[in-house]
Design a protein around this motif. Structure first.
Motif, short mmCIF file in Angstrom:
data_model
loop_
_atom_site.label_atom_id
_atom_site.label_comp_id
_atom_site.label_asym_id
_atom_site.label_seq_id
_atom_site.Cartn_x
_atom_site.Cartn_y
_atom_site.Cartn_z
N TRP A 11 0.83 -1.21 0.00
CA TRP A 11 0.00 0.00 0.00
C TRP A 11 0.86 1.26 0.00
N SER A 12 1.97 1.22 0.71
CA SER A 12 2.88 2.36 0.74
C SER A 12 3.46 2.62 -0.66
N LEU A 15 0.58 4.11 -2.81
CA LEU A 15 0.33 5.51 -2.46
C LEU A 15 1.49 6.40 -2.90
N SER A 16 2.72 5.90 -2.82
CA SER A 16 3.87 6.68 -3.28
C SER A 16 3.78 6.96 -4.77
N CYS A 19 1.09 9.61 -5.29
CA CYS A 19 1.58 10.93 -4.86
C CYS A 19 2.59 11.51 -5.85
N TYR A 47 3.35 12.07 0.08
CA TYR A 47 4.40 11.12 -0.28
C TYR A 47 5.29 10.82 0.93
N ALA A 50 3.33 8.55 3.20
CA ALA A 50 3.23 7.19 2.66
C ALA A 50 4.57 6.46 2.78
#
Length: 156
Positions: A11-12, A15-16, A19, A47, A50
């Motif tokens: 997920w990180s 999301l990165s 972003c 960012y 995340a």
């Protein structure tokens, strides 16, 4: 558990990527839309959030669970050196990259995040509910690494 380490990392990464895409688009639109600057600041802060939630700390937590007790210090030292070496490389290369590519300089990092996400999705086992000395964790890692190393390069 509500969130496993593997899911947190994936997920990180997702999301990165979002972003970075938002930041790239906002930087592109700043000359025409003045408010795009606020979107760029928000995307940059999102960012950092995340990254700090997953990509920053999770590799260190997973590394302690993937390596057996014997080679663990060497593995963690190599991972830390790779992390700091990558940070140094990004810090040194980004100004030149930004000068050459402008707002599109984030495409490089989006591609790297995408490749890392695909690699982790395919090969990274879940380790949060396993014991450190559990054979299933080291067996999963060994089988994943042997799968990677056994693939022969394709000829063009």
């Amino acid at each position: 558990r509500y969130c496993s380490r593997r899911h947190l990392l994936l997920w990180s990464i997702a999301l990165s990527i979002v972003c970075q895409l938002t930041l790239m688009l906002a930087l592109y639109l700043i000359p025409t839309i003045q408010e795009a600057g606020f979107v760029a600041i928000f995307a940059l802060l999102a960012y950092v959030l995340a990254y700090g939630a997953g990509l920053g700390p999770v590799p260190y937590m997973i590394a302690t669970e993937l390596f057996p007790l014997g080679p663990r210090p060497v593995g963690l030292a190599m991972g830390g050196a790779a992390n700091w070496g990558s940070n140094l490389l990004v810090g040194l290369a980004f100004p030149s990259l930004q000068q050459a590519a402008g707002e599109y300089s984030f495409c490089v990092f989006i591609i790297i995040c995408s490749l890392a996400g695909a690699f982790f999705y395919r090969y990274l086992p879940e380790t949060s509910s396993k014991e450190v000395s559990s054979p299933s964790v080291s067996d999963n890692v060994s089988s994943s690494l042997s799968t990677i190393s056994s693939k022969e390069p394709t000829s063009v």
